[in-house]
Design an enzyme around this catalytic site. Structure first.
Site, PDB file in Angstrom:
ATOM      1  N   LYS A   1       3.178 -15.266   2.257  1.00  0.00           N
ATOM      2  CA  LYS A   1       3.416 -16.015   1.015  1.00  0.00           C
ATOM      3  C   LYS A   1       4.918 -16.262   0.945  1.00  0.00           C
ATOM      4  O   LYS A   1       5.613 -15.855   0.012  1.00  0.00           O
ATOM      5  CB  LYS A   1       2.894 -15.205  -0.180  1.00  0.00           C
ATOM      6  CG  LYS A   1       2.875 -15.950  -1.500  1.00  0.00           C
ATOM      7  CD  LYS A   1       1.832 -17.051  -1.583  1.00  0.00           C
ATOM      8  CE  LYS A   1       1.976 -17.795  -2.891  1.00  0.00           C
ATOM      9  NZ  LYS A   1       1.083 -18.973  -2.979  1.00  0.00           N
TER      10      LYS A   1
ATOM     11  N   ASP B   1      -6.306  -6.998   4.060  1.00  0.00           N
ATOM     12  CA  ASP B   1      -7.436  -6.362   3.367  1.00  0.00           C
ATOM     13  C   ASP B   1      -8.330  -7.441   2.768  1.00  0.00           C
ATOM     14  O   ASP B   1      -9.550  -7.441   2.945  1.00  0.00           O
ATOM     15  CB  ASP B   1      -6.892  -5.432   2.274  1.00  0.00           C
ATOM     16  CG  ASP B   1      -8.003  -4.755   1.496  1.00  0.00           C
ATOM     17  OD1 ASP B   1      -8.956  -4.268   2.137  1.00  0.00           O
ATOM     18  OD2 ASP B   1      -7.941  -4.730   0.248  1.00  0.00           O
TER      19      ASP B   1
ATOM     20  N   TYR C   1       0.831  -1.209   0.000  1.00  0.00           N
ATOM     21  CA  TYR C   1       0.000   0.000   0.000  1.00  0.00           C
ATOM     22  C   TYR C   1       0.865   1.258   0.000  1.00  0.00           C
ATOM     23  O   TYR C   1       0.440   2.302  -0.463  1.00  0.00           O
ATOM     24  CB  TYR C   1      -0.909   0.044   1.237  1.00  0.00           C
ATOM     25  CG  TYR C   1      -2.218  -0.675   1.053  1.00  0.00           C
ATOM     26  CD1 TYR C   1      -2.254  -2.038   0.797  1.00  0.00           C
ATOM     27  CD2 TYR C   1      -3.425   0.011   1.149  1.00  0.00           C
ATOM     28  CE1 TYR C   1      -3.454  -2.700   0.643  1.00  0.00           C
ATOM     29  CE2 TYR C   1      -4.632  -0.640   0.999  1.00  0.00           C
ATOM     30  CZ  TYR C   1      -4.643  -1.994   0.750  1.00  0.00           C
ATOM     31  OH  TYR C   1      -5.843  -2.640   0.594  1.00  0.00           O
TER      32      TYR C   1
ATOM     33  N   ASP D   1      -2.889 -18.237   0.244  1.00  0.00           N
ATOM     34  CA  ASP D   1      -3.872 -18.948  -0.586  1.00  0.00           C
ATOM     35  C   ASP D   1      -4.558 -20.046   0.223  1.00  0.00           C
ATOM     36  O   ASP D   1      -5.779 -20.217   0.171  1.00  0.00           O
ATOM     37  CB  ASP D   1      -3.215 -19.507  -1.869  1.00  0.00           C
ATOM     38  CG  ASP D   1      -1.908 -20.244  -1.608  1.00  0.00           C
ATOM     39  OD1 ASP D   1      -1.379 -20.178  -0.475  1.00  0.00           O
ATOM     40  OD2 ASP D   1      -1.412 -20.908  -2.541  1.00  0.00           O
TER      41      ASP D   1
ATOM     42  N   ASP E   1     -12.200  -9.104   4.350  1.00  0.00           N
ATOM     43  CA  ASP E   1     -13.470  -9.129   3.605  1.00  0.00           C
ATOM     44  C   ASP E   1     -14.034 -10.547   3.615  1.00  0.00           C
ATOM     45  O   ASP E   1     -15.230 -10.755   3.806  1.00  0.00           O
ATOM     46  CB  ASP E   1     -13.267  -8.696   2.143  1.00  0.00           C
ATOM     47  CG  ASP E   1     -13.535  -7.213   1.925  1.00  0.00           C
ATOM     48  OD1 ASP E   1     -13.139  -6.412   2.791  1.00  0.00           O
ATOM     49  OD2 ASP E   1     -14.133  -6.849   0.887  1.00  0.00           O
TER      50      ASP E   1
HETATM   51  C1  IPM Z   1     -10.408  -1.165   3.697  1.00  0.00           C
HETATM   52  C2  IPM Z   1     -10.597  -0.578   2.321  1.00  0.00           C
HETATM   53  C3  IPM Z   1      -9.422   0.330   2.032  1.00  0.00           C
HETATM   54  C4  IPM Z   1      -8.178  -0.522   2.050  1.00  0.00           C
HETATM   55  C5  IPM Z   1      -9.503   1.117   0.711  1.00  0.00           C
HETATM   56  C6  IPM Z   1     -10.806   1.853   0.576  1.00  0.00           C
HETATM   57  C7  IPM Z   1      -8.335   2.044   0.568  1.00  0.00           C
HETATM   58  O1  IPM Z   1     -10.755  -1.567   1.366  1.00  0.00           O
HETATM   59  O2  IPM Z   1     -10.321  -0.388   4.670  1.00  0.00           O
HETATM   60  O3  IPM Z   1     -10.368  -2.380   3.809  1.00  0.00           O
HETATM   61  O4  IPM Z   1      -7.854  -1.172   1.045  1.00  0.00           O
HETATM   62  O5  IPM Z   1      -7.512  -0.537   3.084  1.00  0.00           O
HETATM   63 MN    MN Z   2     -10.875  -3.576   2.213  1.00  0.00          MN
END
Ligand code: IPM
Ligand code: MN
Length: 352
Positions: free
Chosen positions: A187, A243, A142, A219, A247
């Site tokens: 990884k 990240d 990032y 993975d 999710d």
């Molecule tokens: C998160 C989001 C952010 C990230 C984006 C919006 C920059 O996806 O907070 O998970 O990738 O960190």
């Molecule tokens: Mn995210």
């Protein structure tokens, strides 16, 4: 006590969910006798429209002077054609870096009443699910060098020993208070930065003999999370892998609309935001689930202000509302009562 909170509604549903969290905070403040002094500032797409930059200096200054930051979400299709360095998402990166918030805690807890909403089979979920992803937040790809040259584009994953050490310590400190198990995700079969990550995490683990450490390739971790999520308690990983895996973990709990997060540095100040984004497709329609944002506010009370009882009160209220059968669209299942963003917020307040 008086607490100074910078509030960044941001874009899309960010504004709607923040409104609910603010209402909840006011209710908690009057019940428990605290003053939450809120200062609203702009960041993200709306700041680009107003000031031409995603993170105005004044916003960062206000946040630096605050005890904590509450953030809704940033971004939307309107700003999607901007060059990378000017996008609304830069506001988030600038806040994280500018406030030194290197540790991102993303608890994925499946509420009992929401078992139906989880896409996993009941036998895979078992009695409950309670995982926390500890994501490194101010390093890695990032923030590494990136660019284009000729027909190439490149991004760089880079970690220092110190960066890995401090995030590993956060994970082990949390693990001690939980099931004493850390899975470090990398990884290392491919990436040199992951090999360093592994070495450093191993070394830090020696300081915590009561905690079991396991390494897992990313993975495989992605697969294991849906195959057998119960093997996980604390997951520690890099910015990018965290990240993605957070999710995935969020969906195990029924909806990404349920997942809060805390971003912490070396002192008590933190930034609190839902894991979800600005969801432009449902913005302004009173459809968004405000629970992730409201639980993020509870995390703020707990981590930045040491108000555990008040944080518990919010979390219990959320649980009660779910037990009573109220659902926003994202967590709806047959026989439940569909409510909008605002009503969900009101019902949570009623239960505090
Ligand atoms: C998160 C989001 C952010 C990230 C984006 C919006 C920059 O996806 O907070 O998970 O990738 O960190
Ligand atoms: Mn995210």
């Amino acid at each position: 006590m008086k607490y100074n909170i910078a509030v960044i509604p941001g874009d899309g549903i960010g504004r709607e969910v923040v409104e609910q969290a603010v209402k909840v905070l006011k209710a908690v403040g009057s019940k428990y006798g605290h003053i939450f002094e809120l200062t609203e500032v702009d960041a993200g797409g709306c700041a680009i429209d107003k000031y031409g930059v995603a993170l105005p200096e004044e916003t960062l200054e206000v946040c630096k002077k605050s005890d904590a930051v509450l953030l809704g979400a940033v971004g939307g299709p309107k700003w999607d054609t901007l060059p990378g360095s000017e996008r609304p998402e830069q506001a988030l990166l600038g806040l994280r870096k500018g406030l030194g918030l290197f540790a991102n805690l993303r608890p994925a807890v499946l509420h009992n009443a929401l078992k139906e909403a989880s896409p996993l089979k009941p036998e895979i979920i078992g009695e409950s699910l309670d995982i926390i992803v500890v994501r490194e937040l101010t390093g890695g790809i990032y923030f590494g060098d990136r660019g284009r040259s000729g027909n190439y584009a490149y991004d760089t994953e880079k970690y220092s020993i110190e960066e890995v050490e401090r995030i590993a310590r956060v994970a082990f400190d949390i693990a001690i208070k939980r099931k004493k198990k850390v899975v470090s995700v990398d990884k290392a079969n491919i990436l040199e930065s992951s090999r360093l990550w592994r070495e450093v995490v191993e070394r830090v683990a020696e300081e915590y003999p009561e905690v079991t450490l396991e390494h897992m390739y990313v993975d495989n971790a992605a697969m294991q999370l849906v195959r057998n999520p119960k093997q996980f308690d604390v997951i520690v990983t890099s910015n990018m892998f965290g990240d993605i895996l957070s999710d995935e973990a969020s969906m195990l709990t029924g909806s990404i609309g349920m997942l809060p997060s805390a971003s912490l540095g070396t002192d008590r100040r933190g930034m609190y935001e839902p894991v979800h984004g600005s969801a432009p497709d449902i913005a302004g329609q009173d459809k968004a689930n405000p629970i992730a944002m409201i639980i993020s506010a509870a995390m703020m009370l707990r981590y930045s202000f040491d108000l555990a009882e008040e944080a518990d009160a919010i979390e219990k209220a959320v649980g009660s509302v779910l037990d009573q059968g109220y659902r926003t669209g994202d967590i709806m299942s047959p026989g439940m009562k569909l409510v909008g963003t605002n009503e969900m917020g009101e019902r949570i307040i009623d239960n505090i």
